[in-house]
Structure formats: structure tokens, C-alpha cells
Write an enzyme that holds these catalytic residues in place. Structure first.
Site, PDB file in Angstrom:
ATOM      1  CB  THR A   1      53.414  12.045 -47.227  1.00 41.58           C
ATOM      2  OG1 THR A   1      53.606  10.634 -47.234  1.00 41.58           O
ATOM      3  CG2 THR A   1      54.671  12.727 -46.754  1.00 41.58           C
TER       4      THR A   1
ATOM      5  CB  VAL B   1      42.827   1.339 -38.847  1.00 37.48           C
ATOM      6  CG1 VAL B   1      41.445   0.689 -38.851  1.00 37.48           C
ATOM      7  CG2 VAL B   1      43.725   0.669 -39.871  1.00 37.48           C
TER       8      VAL B   1
ATOM      9  CG  ASP C   1      40.713   5.113 -46.948  1.00 34.66           C
ATOM     10  OD1 ASP C   1      41.867   5.485 -46.665  1.00 34.66           O
ATOM     11  OD2 ASP C   1      39.789   5.099 -46.103  1.00 34.66           O
TER      12      ASP C   1
ATOM     13  CE  LYS D   1      41.074   4.241 -43.244  1.00 34.87           C
ATOM     14  NZ  LYS D   1      39.948   5.142 -43.543  1.00 34.87           N
TER      15      LYS D   1
END
Ligand code: HSE
Length: 337
Positions: A96, A152, A221, A225
Site C-alpha cells: 500500500t 530501497v 522518500d 530509504k
């Protein structure tokens, strides 16, 4: 191997297509037949304990926007937790687009799956960025695997490379271009003078941007990571709160011009040394991190062999689904043992 997919967007549908096209290869090469026994999206579920026809599932989803609309197998309003707890399966795939404020809905799905002693494969970054140490501990306590290759690097196995290829050596620090969308935007701004908004729209059309593209543009984002790399590769417990984050919104055409004159490019760089940081930086054109378009790259500074860089395609439906497939094969190998 029976699996439940939670989240049937770009990555989930790409995975469904790959599983169909590779059915024979997976059987011959790895001796198994993956079966998706349930699919869950925001509206409900589609369930078949014998294994869903994935062609049919993708068609229903694309025609109606909802897997629950399937006339025979659809279950309107049935939530992920209920499916995870009631449908028999070996693994749950959590795909999701989760929220970085609280890691939901992915965080609850992952916890429910681990508590039900299901192996978990996720490409969602937010639950890991918020609670990676406790999720890793929970998986270990319940004696199941928690895999997250797709979180990642997508198509490029950055996590496995870092974790498995430096045995006996030591990664001291790292710097990376971990977000394809901002790399694409900055490349288009630099090479074609494209305005930031227009370049973002192109990245969205290509399927690289997050559901909420401010996660890309504002560096969230990349920061997520970094947190995953920090916990998994560097062995240092952390969460997104520990990252200093600056995105690309303040990068001006003048900054780009100034970098060009110095034979450099501006990139959104995530780095881990004494601190964890995301910020736009000038990278000389000759440096291996100076990659264009949607590519990702990470340079690891190692104790024994200096700087080692891995480069390749990051996010995108097929690329991320390829990472999920790697994890599925890995879980299957562990089950077989
Ligand atoms: N939005 C992400 C990117 C997708 O652009 O890199 C892959 O995590």
C-alpha cells in the site's frame, strides 16, 4: 506457497503480471508455484483459497477500480486485518502507499501479519521509516521473515549488495541518489530548462512518483530509504525523526547554471556518516553518483576497498515488483529448508 496481497496499485498489478508470465520459470528454476489466495484494496477483497486467476483480478481492478467488485469472489468492505487473520497463507505482501505521519495503513497490516505468524514482504517505506527496529524484533519473536527489498532501490538490489557483498569489510559511510522522481526532475530542469512542476508531471505520468509526490520533492522518500539503510546495513537503530531533510523546492535555475559552470550537476543526495541527511548537493559530472533520468545510485565508502558504487533503475511498477519477486523466492527457499 500461498500469499495475500494488500494494496493492488501499480506495484501489485505489475507483480500479478510477472507472476503469470513467469509461472513456468519459477516452477523449473525454484520448484514452486506461487498462489495469490487473496487481494485486498481500499474497497474490500477478492478471495479464492485455491489461488486467484490474476488475469481476472487485474481486469476487474482496471475496469471498476475495486477488486471487491468481482461478482463471484469479491467481498465488499472486507478489511486487510480480517483477511490477514482469516485466510490461510504463508506470506503477506504489503504494497500500500502508506502515510509517513504514522506509517498507516501499512504498519497495522505488517503487525497483524507478523502476529499471525505470516512471513511479510513489503515495498512500503513509511512503516519501516517509522518503526523498523520494532518490526524487525517482532518478526524475529514470531519466527517469521520480514523482507523489504522493494523499499530501497527497486529494480537494483542495493540492500542485498550492501548487506551481503562486504563480509569482513566495513561500510563506514554512504551517499546516494535514492529517489528517481527528483533525479528525473533535476535532470529535466538541468538539460532542457523544464520547470519543476512540468518535470514532476512527467515523472508522475511515467509511474515513478509517490501517491503523494511531496514525499519525493520534499526529500521524505529519500529520508525513509536512508532510515532503512541505517537500520539494516549500518546496524544503527533509527527512525525518520533522526534525519535532517531538505528537498529540492528551493533549487533555482540560477543554482543549476552555477553548477553547470563548475562542470557539476545538482542532485538530491541522501547521506549517512556521523549524521543522516538529505539535501541538494553539487556532484561533479565525472563522479559515479552523477547519473541522470530516473536512475538510483549509492556509493559506499568501505574500510578495505574505498568507494564502491551500485547504479541501476529504482522505483516504477515493474522494477519494484521485481524486488518483491526476489523476496518471494527468498521466502520460498527458507520455507523449503
Ligand atoms: N517515488 C519513488 C522514486 C519510487 O521516485 O524513487 C521508488 O521508491
Amino acid at each position: 506457497m500461498r500469499m495475500i496481497i494488500v494494496g493492488f496499485g501499480t506495484v501489485g498489478q505489475s507483480l500479478a503480471r510477472i507472476l503469470q508470465s513467469k509461472e513456468e520459470q519459477l516452477l523449473i528454476e525454484f520448484g514452486f508455484h506461487p498462489r495469490i489466495v487473496a487481494l485486498v484494496d481500499r474497497t474490500g477483497a477478492m478471495i479464492d483459497p485455491g489461488g486467484l486467476d490474476l488475469n481476472r483480478a487485474v481486469t476487474v481492478k482496471q475496469k471498476t477500480g475495486s477488486v471487491a467488485q468481482d461478482t463471484k469472489l469479491g467481498r465488499q468492505g472486507m478489511g486487510a486485518k480480517e483477511v490477514i487473520e482469516s485466510v490461510e497463507a504463508e506470506a503477506v505482501l504489503e504494497l500500500t502507499p502508506s502515510n509517513i505521519a504514522d506509517g498507516e495503513p501499512g504498519l497495522s497490516h505488517i503487525k497483524a501479519a507478523l502476529r499471525s505468524r505470516r512471513h511479510v514482504i513489503t515495498a512500503s517505506k513509511a512503516p519501516l521509516a517509522i518503526a523498523m527496529p520494532s518490526l524487525v524484533e517482532m518478526a524475529s519473536y514470531n519466527n517469521v521473515l520480514l523482507k523489504f527489498s522493494g523499499s530501497v532501490g527497486g529494480g537494483t538490489p542495493i540492500l542485498d549488495f550492501a548487506k551481503k557483498c562486504f563480509s569482513g569489510n566495513k561500510i563506514e559511510s554512504l551517499r546516494g541518489i535514492l529517489n528517481g522522481t527528483t533525479n528525473y526532475i533535476l535532470t529535466r530542469m538541468m538539460e532542457s530548462n523544464a520547470p519543476m512542476d512540468a518535470a514532476l508531471k512527467e515523472a508522475q505520468a511515467l509511474g515513478y512518483a509517490e501517491a503523494d509526490p511531496s514525499y519525493d520533492v520534499d526529500g521524505v522518500d529519500t529520508a525513509s530509504k536512508l532510515v532503512i539503510l541505517m537500520n539494516w546495513v549500518m546496524g544503527r537503530e533509527s527512525s525518520i525523526k533522526d534525519v535532517e531533510i531538505e528537498g529540492i523546492r528551493k533549487v533555482t535555475p540560477q543554482d543549476l547554471e552555477q553548477a553547470r559552470r563548475k562542470n557539476s550537476h545538482i542532485k538530491l543526495v541522501g547521506s549517512i556518516d556521523d549524521e543522516i541527511r538529505v539535501q541538494p548537493e553539487q556532484i561533479p559530472r565525472t563522479h559515479p553518483l552523477c547519473i541522470g533520468g530516473i536512475l538510483n545510485a549509492v556509493s559506499f565508502k568501505t574500510e578495505l576497498t574505498g568507494e564502491v558504487t551500485i547504479v541501476g533503475k529504482g522505483g516504477g511498477g515493474v522494477e519494484t515488483a521485481s524486488a518483491v519477486l526476489r523476496d518471494i523466492v527468498d521466502v520460498r527457499r527458507n520455507l523449503a529448508r
